[in-house]
Design a protein around this motif. Structure first.
Motif, PDB file in Angstrom:
ATOM      1  N   THR A  40       7.127   8.169  11.493  1.00 46.72           N
ATOM      2  CA  THR A  40       6.814   6.998  12.312  1.00 46.72           C
ATOM      3  C   THR A  40       5.419   6.472  12.015  1.00 46.72           C
ATOM      4  OG1 THR A  40       8.064   8.140  14.009  1.00 46.72           O
ATOM      5  CG2 THR A  40       6.946   6.134  14.668  1.00 46.72           C
ATOM      6  N   ALA A  41       4.475   7.416  11.855  1.00 47.13           N
ATOM      7  CA  ALA A  41       3.103   7.010  11.562  1.00 47.13           C
ATOM      8  C   ALA A  41       3.046   6.188  10.291  1.00 47.13           C
ATOM      9  CB  ALA A  41       2.219   8.260  11.430  1.00 47.13           C
ATOM     10  N   VAL A  42       3.759   6.662   9.254  1.00 46.82           N
ATOM     11  CA  VAL A  42       3.735   5.944   7.984  1.00 46.82           C
ATOM     12  C   VAL A  42       4.364   4.566   8.136  1.00 46.82           C
ATOM     13  CG1 VAL A  42       4.460   6.005   5.591  1.00 46.82           C
ATOM     14  CG2 VAL A  42       3.795   8.078   6.709  1.00 46.82           C
ATOM     15  N   ASN A  43       5.473   4.490   8.888  1.00 44.51           N
ATOM     16  CA  ASN A  43       6.120   3.197   9.069  1.00 44.51           C
ATOM     17  C   ASN A  43       5.198   2.208   9.776  1.00 44.51           C
ATOM     18  OD1 ASN A  43       8.309   4.236   7.864  1.00 44.51           O
ATOM     19  ND2 ASN A  43       9.461   4.630   9.730  1.00 44.51           N
ATOM     20  N   LEU A  44       4.516   2.713  10.820  1.00 45.53           N
ATOM     21  CA  LEU A  44       3.577   1.854  11.543  1.00 45.53           C
ATOM     22  C   LEU A  44       2.488   1.351  10.606  1.00 45.53           C
ATOM     23  CD1 LEU A  44       2.565   0.712  14.202  1.00 45.53           C
ATOM     24  CD2 LEU A  44       1.338   2.842  14.590  1.00 45.53           C
ATOM     25  N   PHE A  45       1.997   2.265   9.768  1.00 45.12           N
ATOM     26  CA  PHE A  45       0.955   1.894   8.809  1.00 45.12           C
ATOM     27  C   PHE A  45       1.437   0.799   7.872  1.00 45.12           C
ATOM     28  CE2 PHE A  45      -0.749   2.589   4.530  1.00 45.12           C
ATOM     29  CZ  PHE A  45      -2.071   2.310   4.764  1.00 45.12           C
ATOM     30  N   LEU A  46       2.662   0.975   7.345  1.00 48.73           N
ATOM     31  CA  LEU A  46       3.179  -0.008   6.381  1.00 48.73           C
ATOM     32  C   LEU A  46       3.345  -1.378   7.016  1.00 48.73           C
ATOM     33  CD1 LEU A  46       5.833   1.926   4.297  1.00 48.73           C
ATOM     34  CD2 LEU A  46       3.700   0.962   3.520  1.00 48.73           C
ATOM     35  N   VAL A  47       3.859  -1.404   8.250  1.00 48.83           N
ATOM     36  CA  VAL A  47       4.042  -2.701   8.912  1.00 48.83           C
ATOM     37  C   VAL A  47       2.688  -3.364   9.125  1.00 48.83           C
ATOM     38  CG1 VAL A  47       4.778  -3.820  11.028  1.00 48.83           C
ATOM     39  CG2 VAL A  47       6.201  -2.093   9.998  1.00 48.83           C
ATOM     40  N   THR A  48       1.682  -2.552   9.499  1.00 44.28           N
ATOM     41  CA  THR A  48       0.351  -3.110   9.744  1.00 44.28           C
ATOM     42  C   THR A  48      -0.243  -3.698   8.472  1.00 44.28           C
ATOM     43  OG1 THR A  48       0.131  -1.268  11.248  1.00 44.28           O
ATOM     44  CG2 THR A  48      -1.797  -2.620  10.930  1.00 44.28           C
ATOM     45  N   VAL A  49       0.064  -3.088   7.317  1.00 46.72           N
ATOM     46  CA  VAL A  49      -0.458  -3.600   6.054  1.00 46.72           C
ATOM     47  C   VAL A  49      -0.018  -5.050   5.850  1.00 46.72           C
ATOM     48  CG1 VAL A  49      -0.167  -3.420   3.550  1.00 46.72           C
ATOM     49  CG2 VAL A  49      -0.736  -1.409   4.861  1.00 46.72           C
ATOM     50  N   GLY A  50       1.245  -5.345   6.220  1.00 46.32           N
ATOM     51  CA  GLY A  50       1.739  -6.690   5.972  1.00 46.32           C
ATOM     52  C   GLY A  50       1.481  -7.659   7.105  1.00 46.32           C
ATOM     53  N   TYR A  51       0.788  -7.200   8.159  1.00 49.10           N
ATOM     54  CA  TYR A  51       0.641  -8.028   9.354  1.00 49.10           C
ATOM     55  C   TYR A  51      -0.519  -9.009   9.221  1.00 49.10           C
ATOM     56  CZ  TYR A  51      -0.353  -9.185  14.215  1.00 49.10           C
ATOM     57  OH  TYR A  51      -0.591  -9.848  15.370  1.00 49.10           O
TER      58      TYR A  51
ATOM     59  N   ILE B 178       1.402   4.369  -1.290  1.00 49.15           N
ATOM     60  CA  ILE B 178       2.015   3.096  -1.662  1.00 49.15           C
ATOM     61  C   ILE B 178       1.496   1.984  -0.758  1.00 49.15           C
ATOM     62  CG2 ILE B 178       4.214   1.847  -1.691  1.00 49.15           C
ATOM     63  CD1 ILE B 178       5.523   4.416  -2.622  1.00 49.15           C
ATOM     64  N   GLY B 179       1.364   2.293   0.558  1.00 43.51           N
ATOM     65  CA  GLY B 179       0.857   1.297   1.495  1.00 43.51           C
ATOM     66  C   GLY B 179      -0.554   0.861   1.145  1.00 43.51           C
ATOM     67  N   PHE B 180      -1.427   1.834   0.815  1.00 39.79           N
ATOM     68  CA  PHE B 180      -2.800   1.486   0.444  1.00 39.79           C
ATOM     69  C   PHE B 180      -2.821   0.641  -0.825  1.00 39.79           C
ATOM     70  CE2 PHE B 180      -4.418   5.033   3.129  1.00 39.79           C
ATOM     71  CZ  PHE B 180      -5.325   4.278   3.836  1.00 39.79           C
ATOM     72  N   THR B 181      -1.996   1.045  -1.813  1.00 43.04           N
ATOM     73  CA  THR B 181      -1.971   0.290  -3.063  1.00 43.04           C
ATOM     74  C   THR B 181      -1.517  -1.135  -2.812  1.00 43.04           C
ATOM     75  OG1 THR B 181      -1.200   2.351  -4.015  1.00 43.04           O
ATOM     76  CG2 THR B 181      -1.256   0.463  -5.464  1.00 43.04           C
ATOM     77  N   TYR B 182      -0.432  -1.274  -2.030  1.00 40.96           N
ATOM     78  CA  TYR B 182       0.078  -2.616  -1.770  1.00 40.96           C
ATOM     79  C   TYR B 182      -0.926  -3.421  -0.942  1.00 40.96           C
ATOM     80  CZ  TYR B 182       3.082  -6.425  -0.546  1.00 40.96           C
ATOM     81  OH  TYR B 182       3.592  -7.680  -0.397  1.00 40.96           O
ATOM     82  N   GLY B 183      -1.560  -2.745   0.029  1.00 43.54           N
ATOM     83  CA  GLY B 183      -2.502  -3.458   0.878  1.00 43.54           C
ATOM     84  C   GLY B 183      -3.693  -4.002   0.111  1.00 43.54           C
ATOM     85  N   THR B 184      -4.146  -3.257  -0.928  1.00 46.22           N
ATOM     86  CA  THR B 184      -5.320  -3.719  -1.661  1.00 46.22           C
ATOM     87  C   THR B 184      -4.964  -4.615  -2.837  1.00 46.22           C
ATOM     88  OG1 THR B 184      -5.226  -1.596  -2.745  1.00 46.22           O
ATOM     89  CG2 THR B 184      -6.941  -1.896  -1.105  1.00 46.22           C
ATOM     90  N   LEU B 185      -3.865  -4.317  -3.542  1.00 43.95           N
ATOM     91  CA  LEU B 185      -3.552  -5.078  -4.746  1.00 43.95           C
ATOM     92  C   LEU B 185      -2.408  -6.059  -4.557  1.00 43.95           C
ATOM     93  CD1 LEU B 185      -3.884  -2.327  -7.473  1.00 43.95           C
ATOM     94  CD2 LEU B 185      -5.509  -4.089  -6.864  1.00 43.95           C
ATOM     95  N   GLY B 186      -1.590  -5.876  -3.509  1.00 43.07           N
ATOM     96  CA  GLY B 186      -0.507  -6.822  -3.250  1.00 43.07           C
ATOM     97  C   GLY B 186       0.624  -6.756  -4.249  1.00 43.07           C
ATOM     98  N   THR B 187       0.791  -5.608  -4.896  1.00 45.69           N
ATOM     99  CA  THR B 187       1.896  -5.490  -5.847  1.00 45.69           C
ATOM    100  C   THR B 187       2.374  -4.054  -5.885  1.00 45.69           C
ATOM    101  OG1 THR B 187       2.570  -5.764  -8.130  1.00 45.69           O
ATOM    102  CG2 THR B 187       0.315  -5.078  -7.758  1.00 45.69           C
ATOM    103  N   LEU B 188       3.629  -3.890  -6.299  1.00 45.95           N
ATOM    104  CA  LEU B 188       4.165  -2.535  -6.454  1.00 45.95           C
ATOM    105  C   LEU B 188       4.580  -2.272  -7.885  1.00 45.95           C
ATOM    106  CD1 LEU B 188       6.285  -2.267  -3.223  1.00 45.95           C
ATOM    107  CD2 LEU B 188       4.245  -0.992  -3.767  1.00 45.95           C
TER     108      LEU B 188
END
Lengths: 120, 506
Positions: A40-51, B178-188
């Motif tokens: 769940t933590a990871v999912n929350l993190f991922l959604v926040t990245v795109g927010y 993967i989240g950090f990479t996408y968040g900083t570079l915007g690509t996968l």
């Protein structure tokens, strides 16, 4: 509006809680619950990245078209797609782990991982 | 040659896997043959693609006509297809061996999962997209857990659960990365990340690399994430172990090579260094040395043949991680060569161990005393596999270890010599425990055996032994492919321009 730093820190704290649970609990069910918390933590993190603050759902409709493309703020749909995949994978992992837990209980008569030694 | 047909390598095993229940209605035996034929098709097709790619340079397969930074692509280089060939070859041999096993109630389901695992491993080595890699690693780890549990003993469920827990924590860390990479570079897309990774702040870059280790070190059996190895290998059936060490760890090491070197690395002089605040090359060398020492010393103390082979497998992964950490092309060539040798020799050792265990009825090496007198042929095949792993001169492991040593010496810093001395010392331990098994087998002692061995089992180990001997006597057989494979990792610019086109460099 809550800023996204709140969600980032919540995700981090949740991950640590889950990790703590996995490392310290002895009961298999509790370990699996902790694993779910980390997911769940990871999912929350991922959604926040795109927010994006005040962002709209990334769907092109007529009302949005009338506002004009320059005033539009869409949240990033890609992390949401990733989260959907991650949720499904998490479901599969949890289901399989629970099946294994049932089988372990049938074999050893206990769910405590420290009491499963001895019998092969 | 239209490269999009390469998608069949991934699609066919997955499609056939889910048709297995239908084949199972016709007959359980048919499912095993279908599995074998699928792997044979994949193996043959991967070889034809490998020839094409070695001659014409790396190709990409663009999926759905979306150009690479936006869509998903397969990257078909010599390295990818060479490792895919190994993976399908091991899968083919193990499924052939599996045809000869009779006393199972769950043949069709096990064939299904075998197809999933080998198909996913083949996909990991070919994908050019970070998230795809994550999805296939997950399929691989779920399938592997089912394979481990399929022996239906308390031990095997314990091993499977342990693997699941490590795998889940690892995949959570991988998703964070993967989240950090996408968040900083915007690509996968791996190529675009490789192009722009050095734009990230070095501290964050090191953090991403550290998170990434969690995901791939589980499959690659490297130090902080390899506590599942002994239990899972002991719990699983021995022929499943051949898949675990021949297929799963091969895919894991590929992920490390591709992502750490090509994507996260920067070329400096004649070597690749991993970008970031931390000197991750040194960390990788240290992890390799620690894994090797732990693996070899633990193998020395064990009596169970499956555990001995498992720890030895872990130790070999440590040697390869050491080679990756060295970071120059000779060491990398050695690492890829050693990966090949390890997959073939370990599959051979586990299959022979499986036959011996079925014959003797125990996996304790004390109970195998005198088996070599009873069945000379199998014992000699086992010795061939063991010599291959140890690296006796004129066996395959010798040449790959020579490459790695050569690369480490070329780096010539006190630190690498220090690490190399530990790797060589650990190899001596390896000699000791393998020779102990062989010595025990050829001891003069009467033993009673139970089962007759199926001819298919003999054929599968003979094929593997032939490969071990051929590569040992004629090591330049693959030198062309190996050089091209390590160059594929080394030449980062070529990787980026193949995927994204020449325009990105400006």
């Amino acid at each position: 509006m809550i800023s996204s730093i709140f969600f980032y820190s919540t995700a981090f704290v949740l991950f640590l809680i889950g990790l703590f649970g996995v490392l310290t609990r002895k009961n298999i069910i509790k370990i699996l619950v902790s694993l779910s918390i980390t997911e769940t933590a990871v999912n929350l993190f991922l959604v926040t990245v795109g927010y994006i603050k005040n962002g709209k759902a990334p769907i092109l409709t007529n009302t949005i078209g009338s506002i004009g493309m320059n005033n539009l703020k869409f949240v990033d749909p890609l992390p949401q797609a990733l989260v959907l995949t991650a949720i499904v994978i998490g479901l599969g992992t949890t289901a399989l782990s629970l099946v294994i837990a049932i089988k372990l209980y049938k074999n050893y008569g206990t769910l405590n991982i420290t009491k499963m030694g001895g019998k092969r | 040659m239209n490269m999009n047909y390469a998608l069949l390598l991934i699609a066919v095993p997955l499609a056939v896997a889910f048709l297995q229940p239908l084949f199972g209605m016709i007959g359980k035996k048919i499912t095993k043959w279908v599995t074998f034929l699928t792997f044979a098709f994949n193996f043959a097709y991967a070889i034809s693609l490998l020839n094409f790619v070695t001659a014409n340079g790396p190709q990409i397969a663009v999926i759905g006509n979306w150009r690479p930074p936006f869509g998903i692509n397969l990257y078909l280089s010599t390295l990818s297809l060479f490792l895919a060939t190994i993976i399908y070859f091991v899968g083919m041999i193990v499924s052939f061996y599996f045809i000869g096993i009779k006393d199972k109630k769950i043949d069709d389901k096990l064939s299904l999962v075998m197809l999933l695992v080998v198909g996913a491993a083949g996909a990991i080595v070919m994908t050019g997209d970070l998230f795809n890699m994550f999805v296939f690693i997950e399929i691989l780890s779920i399938g592997t857990a089912i394979l481990i549990a399929s022996r239906d003993k308390g031990m095997s469920y314990k091993g499977a659960l342990k693997y699941m827990i490590f795998g889940s924590i690892g995949s959570a860390m991988l998703l964070f990365a993967i989240g950090f990479t996408y968040g900083t570079l915007g690509t996968l897309n791996l190529a675009e990340i490789a192009l722009r990774f050095h734009e990230i702040n070095p501290t964050l870059a090191s953090f991403i690399v550290l998170l990434f280790t969690g995901g791939v070190f589980v499959e690659a059996e490297l130090f902080p994430f390899n506590m599942w190895v002994p239990d899972s290998y002991e719990g699983a059936s021995p022929h499943i172990n051949a898949i675990l060490s021949g297929v799963v760890s091969t895919a894991g090491i590929y992920a490390i090579m591709r992502v750490f070197m090509t994507v996260f690395g920067i070329n400096i002089g004649d070597k690749i260094l991993i970008y970031g605040k931390l000197n991750f090359n040194a960390i990788l060398i240290a992890i390799g040395v620690i894994t090797t020492i732990i693996g070899e010393l633990s193998a020395l103390t064990q009596k169970d043949i499956k555990k001995i082979l498992a720890f030895s497998s872990m130790a070999q992964m440590g040697v390869i991680a050491f080679a990756i950490g060295i970071g120059n092309q000779t060491a990398l060539t050695g690492g890829i060569f050693h990966l090949f040798n390890h997959a073939i020799s370990k599959a051979l050792l586990f299959l022979v161990a499986a036959m011996i265990i079925r014959n003797v009825g125990s996996s304790n090496i004390d109970d195998m005393e005198g088996f070599g007198r009873h069945n000379k042929f199998l014992a000699i095949i086992f010795a061939i596999g063991a010599f291959g792993i140890i690296g006796i001169p004129f066996f395959n492991g010798f040449w790959s270890k020579m490459y790695i040593i050569d690369g480490a010496v070329m780096r010539s810093t006190p630190w690498t010599y220090f690490a190399l001395s530990f790797i060589l010392g650990a190899a001596l331990v390896e000699v000791f425990y393998y020779f102990r098994i062989i010595y025990k087998m050829f001891n003069d002692k009467k033993i009673t055996t139970k089962n007759r061995i199926h001819p298919f089992a003999y054929i599968s180990v003979i094929l593997l032994a032939i490969v071990v001997l051929t590569v040992g006597i004629y090591p330049s057989l693959f030198s062309n492919i190996l050089n091209s494979a390590s160059a594929g990792i080394f030449d980062r610019v070529h990787y980026i321009t193949t995927v994204l086109g020449m325009g990105v460099l400006r």
